[in-house]
Design a protein around this motif. Structure first.
Motif, PDB file in Angstrom:
ATOM      1  N   UNK A 143      91.466 -85.854  97.882  1.00  0.00           N
ATOM      2  CA  UNK A 143      92.593 -85.074  98.396  1.00  0.00           C
ATOM      3  C   UNK A 143      93.203 -85.738  99.627  1.00  0.00           C
ATOM      4  N   UNK A 144      92.356 -86.334 100.474  1.00  0.00           N
ATOM      5  CA  UNK A 144      92.883 -87.048 101.638  1.00  0.00           C
ATOM      6  C   UNK A 144      93.708 -88.255 101.216  1.00  0.00           C
ATOM      7  N   UNK A 145      93.378 -88.838 100.069  1.00  0.00           N
ATOM      8  CA  UNK A 145      94.132 -89.975  99.552  1.00  0.00           C
ATOM      9  C   UNK A 145      95.379 -89.559  98.779  1.00  0.00           C
ATOM     10  N   UNK A 146      95.609 -88.238  98.665  1.00  0.00           N
ATOM     11  CA  UNK A 146      96.771 -87.754  97.942  1.00  0.00           C
ATOM     12  C   UNK A 146      96.614 -87.788  96.441  1.00  0.00           C
ATOM     13  N   UNK A 147      95.380 -87.646  95.934  1.00  0.00           N
ATOM     14  CA  UNK A 147      95.118 -87.668  94.494  1.00  0.00           C
ATOM     15  C   UNK A 147      94.656 -86.285  94.038  1.00  0.00           C
ATOM     16  N   UNK A 148      95.581 -85.396  93.705  1.00  0.00           N
ATOM     17  CA  UNK A 148      95.159 -84.061  93.261  1.00  0.00           C
ATOM     18  C   UNK A 148      94.327 -84.089  91.987  1.00  0.00           C
ATOM     19  N   UNK A 149      94.429 -85.173  91.196  1.00  0.00           N
ATOM     20  CA  UNK A 149      93.633 -85.293  89.976  1.00  0.00           C
ATOM     21  C   UNK A 149      92.135 -85.262  90.289  1.00  0.00           C
ATOM     22  N   UNK A 150      91.781 -85.574  91.553  1.00  0.00           N
ATOM     23  CA  UNK A 150      90.374 -85.507  91.951  1.00  0.00           C
ATOM     24  C   UNK A 150      89.816 -84.107  91.767  1.00  0.00           C
ATOM     25  N   UNK A 151      90.684 -83.079  91.826  1.00  0.00           N
ATOM     26  CA  UNK A 151      90.218 -81.710  91.613  1.00  0.00           C
ATOM     27  C   UNK A 151      89.609 -81.580  90.226  1.00  0.00           C
ATOM     28  N   UNK A 152      90.310 -82.075  89.205  1.00  0.00           N
ATOM     29  CA  UNK A 152      89.794 -82.008  87.831  1.00  0.00           C
ATOM     30  C   UNK A 152      88.555 -82.876  87.675  1.00  0.00           C
ATOM     31  N   UNK A 153      88.603 -84.092  88.195  1.00  0.00           N
ATOM     32  CA  UNK A 153      87.481 -85.017  88.040  1.00  0.00           C
ATOM     33  C   UNK A 153      86.203 -84.446  88.643  1.00  0.00           C
ATOM     34  N   UNK A 154      86.298 -83.973  89.866  1.00  0.00           N
ATOM     35  CA  UNK A 154      85.089 -83.531  90.560  1.00  0.00           C
ATOM     36  C   UNK A 154      84.671 -82.120  90.162  1.00  0.00           C
ATOM     37  N   UNK A 155      85.618 -81.284  89.737  1.00  0.00           N
ATOM     38  CA  UNK A 155      85.234 -79.962  89.230  1.00  0.00           C
ATOM     39  C   UNK A 155      84.425 -80.102  87.940  1.00  0.00           C
ATOM     40  N   UNK A 156      84.826 -81.039  87.073  1.00  0.00           N
ATOM     41  CA  UNK A 156      84.070 -81.282  85.850  1.00  0.00           C
ATOM     42  C   UNK A 156      82.653 -81.751  86.168  1.00  0.00           C
ATOM     43  N   UNK A 157      82.524 -82.643  87.147  1.00  0.00           N
ATOM     44  CA  UNK A 157      81.201 -83.116  87.544  1.00  0.00           C
ATOM     45  C   UNK A 157      80.391 -82.002  88.198  1.00  0.00           C
ATOM     46  N   UNK A 158      81.037 -81.193  89.026  1.00  0.00           N
ATOM     47  CA  UNK A 158      80.363 -80.066  89.675  1.00  0.00           C
ATOM     48  C   UNK A 158      79.787 -79.114  88.628  1.00  0.00           C
ATOM     49  N   UNK A 159      80.581 -78.824  87.563  1.00  0.00           N
ATOM     50  CA  UNK A 159      80.116 -77.911  86.527  1.00  0.00           C
ATOM     51  C   UNK A 159      78.910 -78.492  85.785  1.00  0.00           C
ATOM     52  N   UNK A 160      78.918 -79.809  85.566  1.00  0.00           N
ATOM     53  CA  UNK A 160      77.777 -80.455  84.918  1.00  0.00           C
ATOM     54  C   UNK A 160      76.526 -80.327  85.779  1.00  0.00           C
ATOM     55  N   UNK A 161      76.667 -80.592  87.082  1.00  0.00           N
ATOM     56  CA  UNK A 161      75.525 -80.504  87.989  1.00  0.00           C
ATOM     57  C   UNK A 161      75.043 -79.064  88.136  1.00  0.00           C
ATOM     58  N   UNK A 162      75.977 -78.133  88.169  1.00  0.00           N
ATOM     59  CA  UNK A 162      75.601 -76.721  88.287  1.00  0.00           C
ATOM     60  C   UNK A 162      74.740 -76.292  87.100  1.00  0.00           C
ATOM     61  N   UNK A 163      75.111 -76.734  85.904  1.00  0.00           N
ATOM     62  CA  UNK A 163      74.344 -76.373  84.715  1.00  0.00           C
ATOM     63  C   UNK A 163      72.971 -77.050  84.706  1.00  0.00           C
ATOM     64  N   UNK A 164      72.865 -78.211  85.364  1.00  0.00           N
ATOM     65  CA  UNK A 164      71.559 -78.857  85.458  1.00  0.00           C
ATOM     66  C   UNK A 164      70.620 -78.078  86.362  1.00  0.00           C
ATOM     67  N   UNK A 165      71.147 -77.600  87.483  1.00  0.00           N
ATOM     68  CA  UNK A 165      70.290 -76.894  88.427  1.00  0.00           C
ATOM     69  C   UNK A 165      70.059 -75.447  88.009  1.00  0.00           C
ATOM     70  N   UNK A 166      70.953 -74.901  87.177  1.00  0.00           N
ATOM     71  CA  UNK A 166      70.806 -73.532  86.675  1.00  0.00           C
ATOM     72  C   UNK A 166      71.285 -73.497  85.222  1.00  0.00           C
ATOM     73  N   UNK A 167      70.401 -73.781  84.263  1.00  0.00           N
ATOM     74  CA  UNK A 167      70.811 -73.828  82.855  1.00  0.00           C
ATOM     75  C   UNK A 167      71.426 -72.521  82.356  1.00  0.00           C
TER      76      UNK A 167
END
Length: 243
Positions: A143-167
Protein backbone atom coordinates in the motif's frame (compact mmCIF):
# COMPACT_ATOMS: atom_id res chain seq x y z
CA UNK A 1 -28.69 1.59 29.59
CA UNK A 2 -27.05 1.31 26.22
CA UNK A 3 -28.29 0.21 22.83
CA UNK A 4 -26.62 -0.55 19.52
CA UNK A 5 -27.68 -1.51 16.01
CA UNK A 6 -24.37 -3.22 15.33
CA UNK A 7 -24.87 -6.85 14.26
CA UNK A 8 -23.96 -9.44 16.89
CA UNK A 9 -21.33 -11.99 15.95
CA UNK A 10 -20.27 -10.11 12.82
CA UNK A 11 -16.54 -10.76 13.11
CA UNK A 12 -15.92 -7.06 12.52
CA UNK A 13 -14.60 -6.28 16.00
CA UNK A 14 -17.85 -4.67 17.06
CA UNK A 15 -17.73 -5.85 20.69
CA UNK A 16 -14.40 -4.08 21.20
CA UNK A 17 -15.47 -0.99 19.25
CA UNK A 18 -18.70 -0.73 21.21
CA UNK A 19 -16.79 -1.28 24.45
CA UNK A 20 -14.45 1.57 23.54
CA UNK A 21 -17.40 3.83 22.66
CA UNK A 22 -19.17 3.05 25.95
CA UNK A 23 -15.97 3.61 27.96
CA UNK A 24 -15.32 6.94 26.23
CA UNK A 25 -18.91 8.08 26.80
CA UNK A 26 -18.87 7.14 30.49
CA UNK A 27 -15.53 8.92 30.95
CA UNK A 28 -16.89 12.04 29.21
CA UNK A 29 -19.95 12.00 31.50
CA UNK A 30 -17.54 12.14 34.46
CA UNK A 31 -15.56 14.97 32.88
CA UNK A 32 -12.60 12.76 31.92
CA UNK A 33 -10.95 12.79 28.48
CA UNK A 34 -9.21 9.52 27.61
CA UNK A 35 -6.35 9.50 25.12
CA UNK A 36 -6.14 6.68 22.60
CA UNK A 37 -3.69 4.51 24.54
CA UNK A 38 -5.72 4.70 27.75
CA UNK A 39 -8.95 3.94 25.90
CA UNK A 40 -7.33 0.92 24.21
CA UNK A 41 -6.06 -0.31 27.59
CA UNK A 42 -9.42 0.12 29.32
CA UNK A 43 -11.25 -1.63 26.51
CA UNK A 44 -8.80 -4.56 26.66
CA UNK A 45 -9.45 -4.85 30.40
CA UNK A 46 -13.21 -4.71 29.76
CA UNK A 47 -12.91 -7.53 27.20
CA UNK A 48 -11.01 -9.67 29.70
CA UNK A 49 -13.55 -9.03 32.46
CA UNK A 50 -16.38 -9.97 30.09
CA UNK A 51 -14.59 -13.19 29.20
CA UNK A 52 -14.39 -12.54 25.46
CA UNK A 53 -10.58 -12.90 25.51
CA UNK A 54 -10.02 -10.15 22.97
CA UNK A 55 -6.79 -8.27 22.39
CA UNK A 56 -6.12 -4.64 21.47
CA UNK A 57 -6.30 -4.72 17.68
CA UNK A 58 -10.06 -4.25 17.18
CA UNK A 59 -10.49 -1.15 19.33
CA UNK A 60 -7.15 0.34 18.23
CA UNK A 61 -8.20 -0.02 14.61
CA UNK A 62 -11.80 1.01 15.14
CA UNK A 63 -11.48 4.20 17.19
CA UNK A 64 -9.07 5.94 14.79
CA UNK A 65 -9.81 7.00 11.23
CA UNK A 66 -8.81 5.36 7.99
CA UNK A 67 -6.69 2.37 7.05
CA UNK A 68 -3.58 1.94 9.11
CA UNK A 69 -0.72 -0.35 10.12
CA UNK A 70 -0.59 -1.05 13.86
CA UNK A 71 2.28 -2.63 15.76
CA UNK A 72 3.37 -3.02 19.38
CA UNK A 73 6.33 -4.34 21.31
CA UNK A 74 6.19 -7.47 23.50
CA UNK A 75 5.00 -6.94 27.07
CA UNK A 76 1.92 -6.58 29.22
CA UNK A 77 1.53 -2.87 28.43
CA UNK A 78 0.44 -2.55 24.82
CA UNK A 79 0.69 0.86 23.16
CA UNK A 80 0.11 0.39 19.42
CA UNK A 81 2.14 2.50 17.02
CA UNK A 82 -0.09 3.77 14.23
CA UNK A 83 0.98 4.36 10.63
CA UNK A 84 -1.73 5.71 8.26
CA UNK A 85 -2.09 3.92 4.92
CA UNK A 86 -3.84 5.07 1.75
CA UNK A 87 -6.12 2.74 -0.23
CA UNK A 88 -7.09 3.60 -3.78
CA UNK A 89 -10.79 4.51 -3.61
CA UNK A 90 -11.53 3.05 -7.04
CA UNK A 91 -10.14 -0.34 -6.01
CA UNK A 92 -12.23 -0.32 -2.85
CA UNK A 93 -15.37 0.79 -4.66
CA UNK A 94 -15.12 -1.54 -7.66
CA UNK A 95 -13.67 -4.75 -6.26
CA UNK A 96 -14.27 -5.08 -2.51
CA UNK A 97 -17.54 -6.60 -1.32
CA UNK A 98 -18.79 -7.27 2.20
CA UNK A 99 -21.68 -9.71 2.56
CA UNK A 100 -23.30 -10.83 5.80
CA UNK A 101 -23.55 -14.61 5.92
CA UNK A 102 -26.61 -14.66 8.17
CA UNK A 103 -24.61 -16.83 10.58
CA UNK A 104 -23.41 -15.43 13.90
CA UNK A 105 -19.80 -15.99 14.80
CA UNK A 106 -18.89 -15.73 18.49
CA UNK A 107 -15.17 -15.33 19.09
CA UNK A 108 -14.73 -16.76 22.58
CA UNK A 109 -14.51 -20.49 21.79
CA UNK A 110 -12.67 -19.90 18.51
CA UNK A 111 -10.01 -17.77 20.20
CA UNK A 112 -9.54 -20.24 23.05
CA UNK A 113 -8.96 -23.03 20.54
CA UNK A 114 -6.40 -20.94 18.64
CA UNK A 115 -4.56 -20.02 21.85
CA UNK A 116 -4.37 -23.66 22.93
CA UNK A 117 -3.01 -24.64 19.51
CA UNK A 118 -0.45 -21.83 19.84
CA UNK A 119 0.64 -23.02 23.29
CA UNK A 120 0.98 -26.65 22.26
CA UNK A 121 1.72 -26.35 18.55
CA UNK A 122 5.50 -26.24 18.66
CA UNK A 123 7.65 -25.04 15.77
CA UNK A 124 4.97 -25.47 13.11
CA UNK A 125 2.54 -23.03 14.75
CA UNK A 126 5.42 -20.67 15.50
CA UNK A 127 6.32 -20.60 11.80
CA UNK A 128 2.71 -19.86 10.83
CA UNK A 129 2.56 -16.93 13.27
CA UNK A 130 5.85 -15.58 11.87
CA UNK A 131 4.37 -15.86 8.36
CA UNK A 132 1.27 -13.95 9.51
CA UNK A 133 3.51 -11.12 10.72
CA UNK A 134 5.35 -11.10 7.39
CA UNK A 135 1.99 -11.15 5.57
CA UNK A 136 0.91 -7.95 7.34
CA UNK A 137 4.23 -6.26 6.57
CA UNK A 138 3.97 -7.13 2.87
CA UNK A 139 0.47 -5.65 2.73
CA UNK A 140 1.71 -2.49 4.43
CA UNK A 141 4.61 -2.18 2.00
CA UNK A 142 2.37 -2.79 -1.00
CA UNK A 143 0.00 0.00 0.00
CA UNK A 144 2.90 2.37 0.71
CA UNK A 145 4.15 1.61 -2.81
CA UNK A 146 0.74 2.49 -4.26
CA UNK A 147 -0.18 -1.10 -5.20
CA UNK A 148 -3.77 -1.73 -4.10
CA UNK A 149 -3.54 -5.19 -5.71
CA UNK A 150 -1.50 -6.13 -2.62
CA UNK A 151 -4.83 -6.25 -0.77
CA UNK A 152 -5.96 -9.22 -2.88
CA UNK A 153 -2.54 -10.90 -2.86
CA UNK A 154 -2.02 -10.73 0.88
CA UNK A 155 -5.65 -11.35 1.84
CA UNK A 156 -5.50 -14.63 -0.09
CA UNK A 157 -2.32 -15.59 1.75
CA UNK A 158 -3.79 -14.50 5.09
CA UNK A 159 -6.82 -16.76 4.51
CA UNK A 160 -4.53 -19.70 3.71
CA UNK A 161 -2.51 -19.15 6.90
CA UNK A 162 -5.65 -18.66 8.97
CA UNK A 163 -6.98 -22.04 7.84
CA UNK A 164 -3.64 -23.64 8.74
CA UNK A 165 -3.71 -22.34 12.28
CA UNK A 166 -7.46 -23.01 12.66
CA UNK A 167 -8.75 -25.70 10.26
CA UNK A 168 -12.32 -25.02 11.45
CA UNK A 169 -12.23 -21.35 10.39
CA UNK A 170 -14.31 -21.89 7.21
CA UNK A 171 -17.45 -23.90 8.14
CA UNK A 172 -18.79 -26.06 5.28
CA UNK A 173 -21.85 -23.79 4.98
CA UNK A 174 -19.59 -20.79 4.28
CA UNK A 175 -17.57 -22.72 1.71
CA UNK A 176 -20.82 -23.69 -0.01
CA UNK A 177 -21.77 -19.99 -0.22
CA UNK A 178 -18.52 -19.11 -1.96
CA UNK A 179 -18.37 -22.08 -4.34
CA UNK A 180 -20.62 -20.57 -7.08
CA UNK A 181 -18.56 -17.34 -7.27
CA UNK A 182 -15.02 -18.57 -6.68
CA UNK A 183 -14.02 -18.11 -10.36
CA UNK A 184 -14.70 -14.36 -10.02
CA UNK A 185 -12.65 -13.94 -6.82
CA UNK A 186 -9.07 -12.83 -6.29
CA UNK A 187 -9.33 -13.35 -2.53
CA UNK A 188 -11.77 -13.97 0.28
CA UNK A 189 -11.76 -14.16 4.05
CA UNK A 190 -13.93 -14.26 7.12
CA UNK A 191 -12.96 -11.21 9.22
CA UNK A 192 -12.15 -11.61 12.87
CA UNK A 193 -11.75 -15.05 14.40
CA UNK A 194 -13.60 -16.69 11.51
CA UNK A 195 -16.51 -19.11 11.60
CA UNK A 196 -19.26 -16.91 10.23
CA UNK A 197 -20.34 -13.30 10.49
CA UNK A 198 -19.30 -11.47 7.33
CA UNK A 199 -17.62 -12.49 4.10
CA UNK A 200 -14.92 -10.14 2.82
CA UNK A 201 -14.61 -10.63 -0.94
CA UNK A 202 -12.17 -9.15 -3.46
CA UNK A 203 -13.43 -9.56 -7.03
CA UNK A 204 -11.04 -9.96 -9.94
CA UNK A 205 -12.36 -6.78 -11.57
CA UNK A 206 -15.44 -4.55 -11.73
CA UNK A 207 -17.29 -6.96 -14.04
CA UNK A 208 -16.60 -9.87 -11.69
CA UNK A 209 -17.93 -7.77 -8.80
CA UNK A 210 -21.14 -7.18 -10.72
CA UNK A 211 -21.52 -10.90 -11.47
CA UNK A 212 -21.05 -11.76 -7.79
CA UNK A 213 -23.76 -9.31 -6.77
CA UNK A 214 -26.10 -10.70 -9.41
CA UNK A 215 -25.40 -14.30 -8.35
CA UNK A 216 -26.09 -13.64 -4.67
CA UNK A 217 -29.19 -11.59 -5.52
CA UNK A 218 -30.56 -14.25 -7.87
CA UNK A 219 -29.86 -17.12 -5.45
CA UNK A 220 -29.37 -15.75 -1.92
CA UNK A 221 -26.98 -18.10 -0.10
CA UNK A 222 -28.75 -17.44 3.23
CA UNK A 223 -32.11 -15.80 4.01
CA UNK A 224 -30.44 -13.49 6.55
CA UNK A 225 -27.57 -12.41 4.30
CA UNK A 226 -27.14 -9.22 2.29
CA UNK A 227 -24.49 -6.91 0.87
CA UNK A 228 -23.40 -3.90 2.92
CA UNK A 229 -21.92 -0.63 1.77
CA UNK A 230 -18.16 -0.54 2.16
CA UNK A 231 -16.24 2.63 2.94
CA UNK A 232 -13.01 3.51 4.74
CA UNK A 233 -13.84 5.64 7.78
CA UNK A 234 -12.75 9.24 7.37
CA UNK A 235 -13.22 10.01 11.07
CA UNK A 236 -12.54 8.02 14.20
CA UNK A 237 -14.49 7.76 17.45
CA UNK A 238 -16.42 10.89 18.45
CA UNK A 239 -18.42 11.37 21.64
CA UNK A 240 -21.24 13.87 21.26
CA UNK A 241 -23.25 15.26 24.14
CA UNK A 242 -26.81 16.01 23.05
CA UNK A 243 -29.43 17.76 25.19
Amino acid sequence: RSASRLPKGSGLGTSSIRGAAASAALARARGIELDRDELVRRTSELEQRMGTAGGWQDQAGGITAGAKHLATEPGLVQSPREEPLAIDERFWRERVLVHSTGMQRLARNILQGVVWRWLGGGLRIGRIVAQLHANAERLRNGLLEGRPEAIAEELAEYWRLKREIDPGAPPPAIEAMVAPIVADLSARSLPGAGGGGFLLLVAKDADASRRIRESFTRRPPHPGGRFHEVTVASRGLRVEIKP
